[in-house]
Design a protein around this motif. Structure first.
Motif, PDB file in Angstrom:
ATOM      1  N   ASP A 123       2.762  45.816 -43.632  1.00 43.45           N
ATOM      2  CA  ASP A 123       2.042  47.095 -43.635  1.00 43.45           C
ATOM      3  C   ASP A 123       0.598  46.980 -43.178  1.00 43.45           C
ATOM      4  OD1 ASP A 123       1.144  45.747 -45.845  1.00 43.45           O
ATOM      5  OD2 ASP A 123       1.629  47.316 -47.284  1.00 43.45           O
ATOM      6  N   ASP A 124       0.027  45.766 -43.202  1.00 44.80           N
ATOM      7  CA  ASP A 124      -1.343  45.574 -42.725  1.00 44.80           C
ATOM      8  C   ASP A 124      -1.398  45.190 -41.252  1.00 44.80           C
ATOM      9  OD1 ASP A 124      -2.565  46.166 -45.160  1.00 44.80           O
ATOM     10  OD2 ASP A 124      -2.289  44.127 -45.898  1.00 44.80           O
ATOM     11  N   GLY A 125      -0.225  45.190 -40.587  1.00 46.65           N
ATOM     12  CA  GLY A 125      -0.194  44.900 -39.159  1.00 46.65           C
ATOM     13  C   GLY A 125       0.066  43.458 -38.807  1.00 46.65           C
TER      14      GLY A 125
ATOM     15  N   SER B  90       0.425  51.663 -24.892  1.00 50.27           N
ATOM     16  CA  SER B  90      -1.018  51.749 -24.671  1.00 50.27           C
ATOM     17  C   SER B  90      -1.490  50.467 -24.002  1.00 50.27           C
ATOM     18  CB  SER B  90      -1.766  51.953 -25.991  1.00 50.27           C
ATOM     19  OG  SER B  90      -3.173  51.924 -25.790  1.00 50.27           O
ATOM     20  N   LEU B  91      -1.991  50.592 -22.792  1.00 52.03           N
ATOM     21  CA  LEU B  91      -2.527  49.456 -22.035  1.00 52.03           C
ATOM     22  C   LEU B  91      -1.519  48.323 -21.950  1.00 52.03           C
ATOM     23  CD1 LEU B  91      -6.182  49.409 -23.475  1.00 52.03           C
ATOM     24  CD2 LEU B  91      -5.348  50.488 -21.374  1.00 52.03           C
ATOM     25  N   GLY B  92      -0.253  48.651 -21.787  1.00 52.24           N
ATOM     26  CA  GLY B  92       0.783  47.638 -21.638  1.00 52.24           C
ATOM     27  C   GLY B  92       1.327  47.074 -22.930  1.00 52.24           C
ATOM     28  N   ASP B  93       0.832  47.554 -24.073  1.00 56.53           N
ATOM     29  CA  ASP B  93       1.319  47.100 -25.371  1.00 56.53           C
ATOM     30  C   ASP B  93       2.204  48.171 -26.004  1.00 56.53           C
ATOM     31  OD1 ASP B  93      -0.062  44.704 -25.220  1.00 56.53           O
ATOM     32  OD2 ASP B  93      -1.839  45.489 -26.234  1.00 56.53           O
ATOM     33  N   LEU B  94       3.126  47.725 -26.831  1.00 50.73           N
ATOM     34  CA  LEU B  94       3.962  48.645 -27.604  1.00 50.73           C
ATOM     35  C   LEU B  94       3.152  49.204 -28.761  1.00 50.73           C
ATOM     36  CD1 LEU B  94       6.653  49.879 -28.695  1.00 50.73           C
ATOM     37  CD2 LEU B  94       7.077  47.644 -29.768  1.00 50.73           C
ATOM     38  N   VAL B  95       3.246  50.509 -28.997  1.00 54.52           N
ATOM     39  CA  VAL B  95       2.562  51.165 -30.103  1.00 54.52           C
ATOM     40  C   VAL B  95       3.607  51.757 -31.044  1.00 54.52           C
ATOM     41  CG1 VAL B  95       1.036  53.059 -30.782  1.00 54.52           C
ATOM     42  CG2 VAL B  95       0.512  51.685 -28.752  1.00 54.52           C
ATOM     43  N   VAL B  96       3.461  51.486 -32.334  1.00 50.91           N
ATOM     44  CA  VAL B  96       4.348  52.045 -33.349  1.00 50.91           C
ATOM     45  C   VAL B  96       3.512  52.874 -34.313  1.00 50.91           C
ATOM     46  CG1 VAL B  96       5.936  51.543 -35.254  1.00 50.91           C
ATOM     47  CG2 VAL B  96       5.987  50.140 -33.178  1.00 50.91           C
ATOM     48  N   ASP B  97       3.933  54.101 -34.556  1.00 56.22           N
ATOM     49  CA  ASP B  97       3.221  55.008 -35.464  1.00 56.22           C
ATOM     50  C   ASP B  97       4.193  55.447 -36.552  1.00 56.22           C
ATOM     51  OD1 ASP B  97       1.069  56.358 -36.413  1.00 56.22           O
ATOM     52  OD2 ASP B  97       0.803  57.635 -34.655  1.00 56.22           O
ATOM     53  N   ILE B  98       3.704  55.563 -37.790  1.00 60.50           N
ATOM     54  CA  ILE B  98       4.559  55.933 -38.921  1.00 60.50           C
ATOM     55  C   ILE B  98       3.892  57.061 -39.698  1.00 60.50           C
ATOM     56  CG2 ILE B  98       5.649  55.121 -41.055  1.00 60.50           C
ATOM     57  CD1 ILE B  98       5.732  52.337 -39.863  1.00 60.50           C
TER      58      ILE B  98
ATOM     59  N   ASP C  55       1.785  43.265 -29.103  1.00 60.84           N
ATOM     60  CA  ASP C  55       1.591  42.637 -27.801  1.00 60.84           C
ATOM     61  C   ASP C  55       2.728  41.651 -27.565  1.00 60.84           C
ATOM     62  OD1 ASP C  55       0.429  41.490 -25.434  1.00 60.84           O
ATOM     63  OD2 ASP C  55      -0.320  39.861 -26.693  1.00 60.84           O
ATOM     64  N   ILE C  56       3.450  41.828 -26.471  1.00 60.53           N
ATOM     65  CA  ILE C  56       4.539  40.930 -26.088  1.00 60.53           C
ATOM     66  C   ILE C  56       4.051  40.139 -24.878  1.00 60.53           C
ATOM     67  CG2 ILE C  56       6.956  40.763 -25.378  1.00 60.53           C
ATOM     68  CD1 ILE C  56       7.359  43.543 -26.638  1.00 60.53           C
ATOM     69  N   PRO C  57       3.791  38.837 -25.028  1.00 60.65           N
ATOM     70  CA  PRO C  57       3.217  38.051 -23.929  1.00 60.65           C
ATOM     71  C   PRO C  57       4.023  38.162 -22.640  1.00 60.65           C
ATOM     72  CG  PRO C  57       3.203  36.785 -25.962  1.00 60.65           C
ATOM     73  CD  PRO C  57       3.998  38.028 -26.245  1.00 60.65           C
ATOM     74  N   GLY C  58       3.317  38.421 -21.554  1.00 59.93           N
ATOM     75  CA  GLY C  58       3.949  38.482 -20.249  1.00 59.93           C
ATOM     76  C   GLY C  58       4.700  39.771 -19.962  1.00 59.93           C
ATOM     77  N   VAL C  59       4.623  40.741 -20.883  1.00 62.43           N
ATOM     78  CA  VAL C  59       5.364  41.993 -20.710  1.00 62.43           C
ATOM     79  C   VAL C  59       4.388  43.156 -20.663  1.00 62.43           C
ATOM     80  CG1 VAL C  59       6.968  43.604 -21.804  1.00 62.43           C
ATOM     81  CG2 VAL C  59       7.469  41.161 -21.797  1.00 62.43           C
ATOM     82  N   ASP C  60       4.502  43.963 -19.610  1.00 60.90           N
ATOM     83  CA  ASP C  60       3.739  45.200 -19.496  1.00 60.90           C
ATOM     84  C   ASP C  60       4.643  46.307 -20.018  1.00 60.90           C
ATOM     85  OD1 ASP C  60       1.917  47.157 -18.919  1.00 60.90           O
ATOM     86  OD2 ASP C  60       2.189  47.078 -16.738  1.00 60.90           O
TER      87      ASP C  60
ATOM     88  N   ASN D 219       8.266  36.038 -30.223  1.00 55.95           N
ATOM     89  CA  ASN D 219       7.673  36.501 -28.967  1.00 55.95           C
ATOM     90  C   ASN D 219       6.824  37.758 -29.100  1.00 55.95           C
ATOM     91  OD1 ASN D 219       7.277  36.036 -26.185  1.00 55.95           O
ATOM     92  ND2 ASN D 219       8.768  37.618 -25.646  1.00 55.95           N
ATOM     93  N   PHE D 220       5.956  37.828 -30.091  1.00 54.07           N
ATOM     94  CA  PHE D 220       5.036  38.960 -30.176  1.00 54.07           C
ATOM     95  C   PHE D 220       3.853  38.633 -31.084  1.00 54.07           C
ATOM     96  CE2 PHE D 220       7.410  39.558 -34.056  1.00 54.07           C
ATOM     97  CZ  PHE D 220       6.537  40.198 -34.921  1.00 54.07           C
ATOM     98  N   ASN D 221       2.788  39.390 -30.902  1.00 57.50           N
ATOM     99  CA  ASN D 221       1.636  39.397 -31.803  1.00 57.50           C
ATOM    100  C   ASN D 221       1.408  40.841 -32.226  1.00 57.50           C
ATOM    101  OD1 ASN D 221       0.810  36.518 -31.458  1.00 57.50           O
ATOM    102  ND2 ASN D 221       0.459  37.180 -29.350  1.00 57.50           N
ATOM    103  N   SER D 222       0.950  41.061 -33.451  1.00 54.98           N
ATOM    104  CA  SER D 222       0.801  42.430 -33.930  1.00 54.98           C
ATOM    105  C   SER D 222      -0.501  42.613 -34.688  1.00 54.98           C
ATOM    106  CB  SER D 222       1.983  42.815 -34.836  1.00 54.98           C
ATOM    107  OG  SER D 222       2.059  41.955 -35.953  1.00 54.98           O
ATOM    108  N   SER D 223      -0.974  43.856 -34.726  1.00 52.41           N
ATOM    109  CA  SER D 223      -2.209  44.188 -35.440  1.00 52.41           C
ATOM    110  C   SER D 223      -2.282  45.708 -35.560  1.00 52.41           C
ATOM    111  CB  SER D 223      -3.431  43.667 -34.683  1.00 52.41           C
ATOM    112  OG  SER D 223      -3.502  44.255 -33.391  1.00 52.41           O
ATOM    113  N   ILE D 224      -3.256  46.174 -36.348  1.00 55.12           N
ATOM    114  CA  ILE D 224      -3.562  47.592 -36.410  1.00 55.12           C
ATOM    115  C   ILE D 224      -4.820  47.827 -35.572  1.00 55.12           C
ATOM    116  CG2 ILE D 224      -4.333  49.485 -37.884  1.00 55.12           C
ATOM    117  CD1 ILE D 224      -2.584  48.428 -40.080  1.00 55.12           C
ATOM    118  N   GLN D 225      -4.727  48.757 -34.613  1.00 56.71           N
ATOM    119  CA  GLN D 225      -5.847  49.047 -33.730  1.00 56.71           C
ATOM    120  C   GLN D 225      -6.008  50.551 -33.585  1.00 56.71           C
ATOM    121  OE1 GLN D 225      -5.771  46.975 -29.948  1.00 56.71           O
ATOM    122  NE2 GLN D 225      -4.643  45.237 -30.825  1.00 56.71           N
TER     123      GLN D 225
END
Length: 261
Positions: free
Chosen positions: A177-179, A233-241, A203-208, A186-192
């Motif tokens: 829940d904190d991102g 957003s800017l090539g990254d996957l965005v998840v909203d809840i 962020d999925i490395p190498g994937v737009d 194969n991913f990195n995640s955060s809240i932005q």
């Protein structure tokens, strides 16, 4: 007293996806209960005979008395596969000691300690039964669709579709829940902040990432009803809840991203 075992079978090999099922288990001995479990198939990048034949199993264990996650708990698990619904003809069994993390999550692989006989996935009916500390969790359940991919991977096509017709898994896992990245590949995640709102960014490395080129499946693991949405957003996957009142909220969730061919 009853506990809920929700098992999301997201078994994957060659990009095939199975459905989710819901089980209710009698818990007369107040044993720990597993919830929000996920099963995935290790997906080799080629048909190399040395690729591992294992099934990933991830989940979260709850204290049946308090309902809180069972944190940093060492538990005895038993995973058993049968070819009849009565569970009298056992084809596979693996017993292992698993320790949950600080949030009650655990992750293991079926076939890690005992060789998983992939020849059993030959079209026959198969059933899975799971025990924690010698207590069965829910009724025996059928294994459907995806695990048969270990058998089908040696065929030229499945139902008239070849390998090039199937979507490819490029990233999957659990985001807390904190991102933060709880588990997965194969991913990195955060809240932005995106467009003035705090959202989960993956962020999925190498994937737009684009919603036109990738299919994303999100399964919130919340104790309350929520609605999820995805975007780019800017090539990254965005998840909203959001909660049922339309307010943005934070929640642990499972996800996977498939590339469309």
């Amino acid at each position: 007293m009853q506990t809920l075992l929700r098992q999301v079978f997201v078994a994957i090999l060659g990009g095939v996806v199975a459905a989710s099922i819901l089980l209710v288990a009698n818990d007369t001995e107040r044993q720990p209960s597993a919830a929000l479990a996920q099963v995935t198939m290790d997906s080799p990048t080629s048909t190399d005979a040395g690729a591992p034949h294992q099934i990933n199993y991830q989940g979260q264990v709850y204290d049946p008395t308090s309902g809180a996650p069972l944190r940093n708990a060492g538990l005895n698990f038993s995973f058993r596969i049968y070819n009849n619904p009565s569970g009298t003809n056992q084809l596979f069994r693996e017993d292992k000691f698993i320790t949950t993390n600080i949030d009650g999550f655990f992750s293991t692989k079926l076939g890690e300690l005992v060789t998983l006989p992939t020849s059993i996935f030959d079209g026959q009916e198969l059933y899975l039964r799971i025990y924690i500390n010698d207590q069965e969790l829910g009724p025996i359940q059928p294994i459907v669709y995806v695990p048969y991919a270990m058998w089908a991977r040696n065929a030229d096509s499945v139902g008239g579709y070849g390998e090039s017709d199937l979507p490819k898994l490029i990233a999957y896992g659990v985001v807390d829940d904190d991102g933060g990245r709880e588990s997965g590949e194969n991913f990195n995640s955060s809240i932005q902040e995106v467009a003035g709102q705090d959202v989960y960014v993956i962020d999925i490395p190498g994937v737009d990432h684009s919603i036109n080129d990738y299919t994303t499946i999100v399964t919130p693991a919340c104790a309350r009803p929520v609605v999820s949405g995805v975007g780019t957003s800017l090539g990254d996957l965005v998840v909203d809840i959001w909660d049922t009142n339309g307010n943005r909220t934070r929640c642990t969730f499972l996800f996977m991203v498939l590339a469309r061919n």
